[in-house]
Write a protein that holds these residues in place. Structure first.
Motif, PDB file in Angstrom:
ATOM      1  N   ALA A   1     -26.692  19.541  37.597  1.00 60.97           N
ATOM      2  CA  ALA A   1     -27.794  20.369  37.117  1.00 60.97           C
ATOM      3  C   ALA A   1     -27.353  21.240  35.944  1.00 60.97           C
ATOM      4  O   ALA A   1     -28.098  21.385  34.966  1.00 60.97           O
ATOM      5  N   GLU A   2     -26.172  21.814  36.015  1.00 60.89           N
ATOM      6  CA  GLU A   2     -25.677  22.650  34.919  1.00 60.89           C
ATOM      7  C   GLU A   2     -25.509  21.833  33.643  1.00 60.89           C
ATOM      8  O   GLU A   2     -25.918  22.258  32.560  1.00 60.89           O
ATOM      9  N   PHE A   3     -24.916  20.645  33.774  1.00 59.96           N
ATOM     10  CA  PHE A   3     -24.733  19.763  32.619  1.00 59.96           C
ATOM     11  C   PHE A   3     -26.084  19.354  32.038  1.00 59.96           C
ATOM     12  O   PHE A   3     -26.302  19.417  30.821  1.00 59.96           O
TER      13      PHE A   3
ATOM     14  N   ARG B   1     -25.083  20.593  41.864  1.00 60.87           N
ATOM     15  CA  ARG B   1     -25.038  21.824  41.059  1.00 60.87           C
ATOM     16  C   ARG B   1     -24.365  21.550  39.707  1.00 60.87           C
ATOM     17  O   ARG B   1     -24.849  21.971  38.667  1.00 60.87           O
ATOM     18  N   GLU B   2     -23.244  20.833  39.726  1.00 57.13           N
ATOM     19  CA  GLU B   2     -22.549  20.499  38.486  1.00 57.13           C
ATOM     20  C   GLU B   2     -23.426  19.621  37.589  1.00 57.13           C
ATOM     21  O   GLU B   2     -23.485  19.824  36.378  1.00 57.13           O
TER      22      GLU B   2
ATOM     23  N   ILE C   1     -31.540  26.447  37.155  1.00 56.54           N
ATOM     24  CA  ILE C   1     -30.395  25.587  37.484  1.00 56.54           C
ATOM     25  C   ILE C   1     -30.345  25.330  38.989  1.00 56.54           C
ATOM     26  O   ILE C   1     -30.081  24.208  39.431  1.00 56.54           O
ATOM     27  N   ASN C   2     -30.632  26.356  39.799  1.00 55.71           N
ATOM     28  CA  ASN C   2     -30.685  26.162  41.253  1.00 55.71           C
ATOM     29  C   ASN C   2     -31.763  25.152  41.634  1.00 55.71           C
ATOM     30  O   ASN C   2     -31.554  24.300  42.505  1.00 55.71           O
TER      31      ASN C   2
ATOM     32  N   GLU D   1     -32.669  31.555  33.975  1.00 55.02           N
ATOM     33  CA  GLU D   1     -31.778  30.408  33.810  1.00 55.02           C
ATOM     34  C   GLU D   1     -31.125  30.039  35.145  1.00 55.02           C
ATOM     35  O   GLU D   1     -31.064  28.866  35.512  1.00 55.02           O
ATOM     36  N   GLU D   2     -30.659  31.028  35.865  1.00 54.36           N
ATOM     37  CA  GLU D   2     -29.984  30.783  37.150  1.00 54.36           C
ATOM     38  C   GLU D   2     -30.925  30.121  38.150  1.00 54.36           C
ATOM     39  O   GLU D   2     -30.551  29.168  38.836  1.00 54.36           O
TER      40      GLU D   2
ATOM     41  N   ALA E   1     -30.633  21.722  40.722  1.00 56.36           N
ATOM     42  CA  ALA E   1     -29.635  21.238  41.687  1.00 56.36           C
ATOM     43  C   ALA E   1     -30.335  20.671  42.924  1.00 56.36           C
ATOM     44  O   ALA E   1     -29.974  19.595  43.419  1.00 56.36           O
TER      45      ALA E   1
ATOM     46  N   TYR F   1     -29.041  20.797  32.358  1.00 51.94           N
ATOM     47  CA  TYR F   1     -29.733  21.950  31.781  1.00 51.94           C
ATOM     48  C   TYR F   1     -29.228  22.202  30.357  1.00 51.94           C
ATOM     49  O   TYR F   1     -30.009  22.372  29.429  1.00 51.94           O
ATOM     50  N   GLU F   2     -27.911  22.233  30.184  1.00 51.10           N
ATOM     51  CA  GLU F   2     -27.334  22.459  28.856  1.00 51.10           C
ATOM     52  C   GLU F   2     -27.751  21.363  27.880  1.00 51.10           C
ATOM     53  O   GLU F   2     -28.061  21.641  26.720  1.00 51.10           O
TER      54      GLU F   2
END
Length: 87
Positions: free
Chosen positions: A21-23, A18-19, A72-73, A68-69, A76, A25-26
């Motif tokens: 994926a967030e990085f 998850r972390e 990101i899921n 967006e959510e 992940a 994505y940004e």
């Protein structure tokens, strides 16, 4: 000897995925990729609010929705299942 539960290991891997994926994505957004391009390049599926295989009451095919959510899921899960960076 230390015993580690595989269930705990999976939770930890999900958290790391998850972390990651967030990085990622940004990073992709900053270099100019849009949500649709990210999804297409990684082979991800959108949310189908009605049903993917059912026709809508007006006779049209349902369209997927991207948020967006959700993206990101999906990223992940992509990393959790062994996916790699594309850039």
């Amino acid at each position: 000897m230390m015993i580690v539960s595989t269930k705990f290991g999976k939770k930890l891997n999900k958290k790391r995925s998850r972390e990651q994926a967030e990085f990622y994505y940004e990073l992709l957004i900053r270099v100019g990729w849009g949500i649709l391009r990210i999804a297409e390049e990684h082979g991800l599926e959108p949310i189908y609010p009605y049903a993917k295989d059912r026709m809508l009451p007006d006779g049209t095919e349902p369209q997927g929705v991207w948020t967006e959510e959700h993206l990101i899921n999906e990223l992940a899960e992509y990393f959790y299942n062994g996916g790699d960076y594309l850039i």
